[in-house]
Scaffold this motif. Structure first.
Motif, PDB file in Angstrom:
ATOM      1  N   ILE A 133      -4.110   5.516  78.958  1.00 35.16           N
ATOM      2  CA  ILE A 133      -3.251   3.472  78.418  1.00 35.16           C
ATOM      3  C   ILE A 133      -3.179   3.946  79.890  1.00 35.16           C
ATOM      4  CG2 ILE A 133      -1.725   4.889  77.245  1.00 35.16           C
ATOM      5  CD1 ILE A 133      -1.345   2.614  76.159  1.00 35.16           C
ATOM      6  N   LYS A 134      -2.394   2.466  80.006  1.00 31.50           N
ATOM      7  CA  LYS A 134      -2.151   2.203  81.241  1.00 31.50           C
ATOM      8  C   LYS A 134      -1.619   0.545  80.279  1.00 31.50           C
ATOM      9  CE  LYS A 134      -5.012   2.760  85.188  1.00 31.50           C
ATOM     10  NZ  LYS A 134      -5.669   2.916  86.149  1.00 31.50           N
ATOM     11  N   LEU A 135       0.265   1.078  81.173  1.00 31.88           N
ATOM     12  CA  LEU A 135       0.960  -0.117  80.421  1.00 31.88           C
ATOM     13  C   LEU A 135       2.352  -0.460  81.040  1.00 31.88           C
ATOM     14  CD1 LEU A 135       2.302  -1.254  77.009  1.00 31.88           C
ATOM     15  CD2 LEU A 135       3.432   0.618  77.117  1.00 31.88           C
ATOM     16  N   GLU A 136       2.266  -1.772  80.915  1.00 30.01           N
ATOM     17  CA  GLU A 136       3.517  -2.305  81.613  1.00 30.01           C
ATOM     18  C   GLU A 136       4.706  -2.914  80.556  1.00 30.01           C
ATOM     19  OE1 GLU A 136       5.727  -4.674  86.105  1.00 30.01           O
ATOM     20  OE2 GLU A 136       2.722  -3.632  85.480  1.00 30.01           O
ATOM     21  N   VAL A 137       5.703  -2.628  80.813  1.00 28.81           N
ATOM     22  CA  VAL A 137       6.647  -3.680  79.845  1.00 28.81           C
ATOM     23  C   VAL A 137       8.055  -4.132  80.325  1.00 28.81           C
ATOM     24  CG1 VAL A 137       7.091  -3.693  77.758  1.00 28.81           C
ATOM     25  CG2 VAL A 137       5.570  -2.503  77.555  1.00 28.81           C
ATOM     26  N   GLU A 138       8.927  -4.531  80.307  1.00 27.09           N
ATOM     27  CA  GLU A 138      10.049  -5.050  81.110  1.00 27.09           C
ATOM     28  C   GLU A 138      10.490  -5.605  79.913  1.00 27.09           C
ATOM     29  OE1 GLU A 138       9.628  -7.109  84.625  1.00 27.09           O
ATOM     30  OE2 GLU A 138       8.863  -6.415  85.388  1.00 27.09           O
ATOM     31  N   LYS A 139      11.679  -5.529  79.687  1.00 33.15           N
ATOM     32  CA  LYS A 139      12.846  -5.032  78.303  1.00 33.15           C
ATOM     33  C   LYS A 139      11.150  -6.120  77.068  1.00 33.15           C
ATOM     34  CE  LYS A 139      16.525  -5.987  81.374  1.00 33.15           C
ATOM     35  NZ  LYS A 139      16.582  -7.370  82.054  1.00 33.15           N
ATOM     36  N   ASN A 140      10.182  -5.208  76.459  1.00 27.51           N
ATOM     37  CA  ASN A 140       9.736  -5.341  75.041  1.00 27.51           C
ATOM     38  C   ASN A 140       8.563  -6.590  75.523  1.00 27.51           C
ATOM     39  OD1 ASN A 140      10.606  -3.964  74.013  1.00 27.51           O
ATOM     40  ND2 ASN A 140      11.635  -5.290  71.743  1.00 27.51           N
ATOM     41  N   ASP A 141       8.337  -7.584  77.120  1.00 22.46           N
ATOM     42  CA  ASP A 141       7.980  -8.137  77.576  1.00 22.46           C
ATOM     43  C   ASP A 141       6.739  -7.583  78.215  1.00 22.46           C
ATOM     44  OD1 ASP A 141       6.402 -10.825  78.551  1.00 22.46           O
ATOM     45  OD2 ASP A 141       7.328 -10.331  80.000  1.00 22.46           O
ATOM     46  N   VAL A 142       5.662  -7.556  77.413  1.00 22.00           N
ATOM     47  CA  VAL A 142       4.193  -6.771  77.797  1.00 22.00           C
ATOM     48  C   VAL A 142       3.354  -7.810  79.278  1.00 22.00           C
ATOM     49  CG1 VAL A 142       1.957  -5.116  76.995  1.00 22.00           C
ATOM     50  CG2 VAL A 142       3.900  -5.951  75.612  1.00 22.00           C
ATOM     51  N   LYS A 143       3.356  -6.710  79.894  1.00 22.01           N
ATOM     52  CA  LYS A 143       3.270  -7.315  81.088  1.00 22.01           C
ATOM     53  C   LYS A 143       1.324  -6.660  81.067  1.00 22.01           C
ATOM     54  CE  LYS A 143       6.074  -8.997  83.020  1.00 22.01           C
ATOM     55  NZ  LYS A 143       7.108 -10.674  82.137  1.00 22.01           N
ATOM     56  N   ALA A 144       1.283  -6.094  81.192  1.00 25.17           N
ATOM     57  CA  ALA A 144       0.025  -5.258  81.079  1.00 25.17           C
ATOM     58  C   ALA A 144      -0.073  -3.937  80.247  1.00 25.17           C
ATOM     59  CB  ALA A 144      -0.251  -4.332  82.504  1.00 25.17           C
ATOM     60  N   LEU A 145      -1.803  -3.873  80.110  1.00 30.68           N
ATOM     61  CA  LEU A 145      -1.889  -3.198  78.467  1.00 30.68           C
ATOM     62  C   LEU A 145      -3.373  -2.789  78.492  1.00 30.68           C
ATOM     63  CD1 LEU A 145      -1.587  -1.594  75.858  1.00 30.68           C
ATOM     64  CD2 LEU A 145      -2.007  -3.488  74.591  1.00 30.68           C
ATOM     65  N   ASP A 146      -3.782  -1.583  78.485  1.00 27.90           N
ATOM     66  CA  ASP A 146      -5.175  -1.165  78.615  1.00 27.90           C
ATOM     67  C   ASP A 146      -5.140   0.012  77.816  1.00 27.90           C
ATOM     68  OD1 ASP A 146      -7.432  -0.914  78.987  1.00 27.90           O
ATOM     69  OD2 ASP A 146      -8.319  -1.457  81.327  1.00 27.90           O
ATOM     70  N   TRP A 147      -5.867   0.157  76.635  1.00 23.42           N
ATOM     71  CA  TRP A 147      -5.081   1.279  75.765  1.00 23.42           C
ATOM     72  C   TRP A 147      -6.840   1.661  75.427  1.00 23.42           C
ATOM     73  CZ3 TRP A 147      -3.178   1.604  70.626  1.00 23.42           C
ATOM     74  CH2 TRP A 147      -2.997   2.826  70.175  1.00 23.42           C
ATOM     75  N   THR A 148      -7.442   2.817  75.561  1.00 24.40           N
ATOM     76  CA  THR A 148      -8.573   3.192  75.373  1.00 24.40           C
ATOM     77  C   THR A 148      -8.298   4.371  74.273  1.00 24.40           C
ATOM     78  OG1 THR A 148     -10.049   2.368  77.092  1.00 24.40           O
ATOM     79  CG2 THR A 148     -10.975   4.172  75.494  1.00 24.40           C
ATOM     80  N   ALA A 149      -8.949   4.180  72.829  1.00 24.33           N
ATOM     81  CA  ALA A 149      -8.244   5.075  71.940  1.00 24.33           C
ATOM     82  C   ALA A 149      -9.873   5.843  71.631  1.00 24.33           C
ATOM     83  CB  ALA A 149      -7.692   4.313  70.502  1.00 24.33           C
ATOM     84  N   GLN A 150      -9.774   7.224  71.677  1.00 22.53           N
ATOM     85  CA  GLN A 150     -11.306   7.698  71.221  1.00 22.53           C
ATOM     86  C   GLN A 150     -11.403   8.665  69.183  1.00 22.53           C
ATOM     87  OE1 GLN A 150     -11.910   9.643  75.473  1.00 22.53           O
ATOM     88  NE2 GLN A 150     -13.824   7.625  75.576  1.00 22.53           N
ATOM     89  N   PRO A 151     -11.589   8.088  68.635  1.00 26.74           N
ATOM     90  CA  PRO A 151     -11.488   8.749  67.430  1.00 26.74           C
ATOM     91  C   PRO A 151     -12.650   9.723  67.877  1.00 26.74           C
ATOM     92  CG  PRO A 151     -10.887   6.829  66.776  1.00 26.74           C
ATOM     93  CD  PRO A 151     -11.292   6.727  68.901  1.00 26.74           C
ATOM     94  N   ARG A 152     -13.033  11.184  67.476  1.00 27.39           N
ATOM     95  CA  ARG A 152     -14.291  11.418  66.708  1.00 27.39           C
ATOM     96  C   ARG A 152     -15.137  10.585  67.115  1.00 27.39           C
ATOM     97  NH1 ARG A 152     -12.049  14.987  62.363  1.00 27.39           N
ATOM     98  NH2 ARG A 152     -10.317  15.228  63.146  1.00 27.39           N
ATOM     99  N   GLY A 153     -16.736  10.776  68.283  1.00 30.58           N
ATOM    100  CA  GLY A 153     -17.662  10.083  68.210  1.00 30.58           C
ATOM    101  C   GLY A 153     -17.490   8.093  68.603  1.00 30.58           C
ATOM    102  N   SER A 154     -15.995   7.179  69.150  1.00 35.68           N
ATOM    103  CA  SER A 154     -16.628   6.933  68.978  1.00 35.68           C
ATOM    104  C   SER A 154     -15.648   5.901  69.819  1.00 35.68           C
ATOM    105  CB  SER A 154     -15.930   5.896  67.767  1.00 35.68           C
ATOM    106  OG  SER A 154     -14.621   5.809  67.275  1.00 35.68           O
TER     107      SER A 154
END
Length: 160
Positions: free
Chosen positions: A65-86
């Motif tokens: 995950i890459k995350l940037e938040v300023e006072k609850n204002d989301v500026k950037a989000l790139d999240w890859t979650a990898q549960p088993r096999g996906s």
């Protein structure tokens, strides 16, 4: 693994919180009192963090995950979650921020039921998904990501 039960507890708390978010088009999300009592009592206020995290559990589950938040204002989000096999990817460009109080709420542009929530308490910043089954078949297996509020790195494992 010590971290896994903690993440499951956070996931349960996340689910309760997410079910209570009933005003998706307002700047403020109002939660029922019963859910508010389940939230961490020592909320440190709005999230402000810039960080990245990559981790893998012994069972193969992983997050990046890459995350940037300023006072609850989301500026950037790139999240890859990898549960088993996906793998499931959540990018800010595919979401609209619908609320910033008491938590940051991102709603999918493709599936209005799908949300990414971000909040902070004394110990960690939590990033969690809710109802994203149409976008990610493994949605029910995605665990919240816990980030260190000071560094933005993966939340360190607690011994004990």
């Amino acid at each position: 693994m010590i971290l896994k039960p903690f993440r499951l507890a956070v996931m349960l708390l996340s689910t309760l919180t997410l079910l209570a978010c009933n005003t998706p088009n307002s700047a403020t999300t109002t939660l029922p009192e019963s859910v508010m009592q389940q939230l961490p009592q020592k909320n440190t206020g709005p999230v402000s963090v810039k960080g990245s995290c990559k981790q893998r559990e012994v069972d193969g589950y992983g997050d990046k995950i890459k995350l940037e938040v300023e006072k609850n204002d989301v500026k950037a989000l790139d999240w890859t979650a990898q549960p088993r096999g996906s793998a499931c990817r959540f990018e800010l460009k595919n979401f609209t921020q619908t609320s910033n109080q008491p938590i940051a709420d991102l709603q999918s542009k493709k599936d209005k039921k799908c949300h990414v929530y971000i909040w902070q308490d004394d110990d960690h910043i939590t990033v969690a998904v809710y109802a994203c089954k149409k976008l990610c078949r493994s949605n029910d297996k995605i665990l919240p990501v816990l980030l260190d509020p000071k560094t933005g790195n993966c939340q360190p494992k607690k011994s004990g």
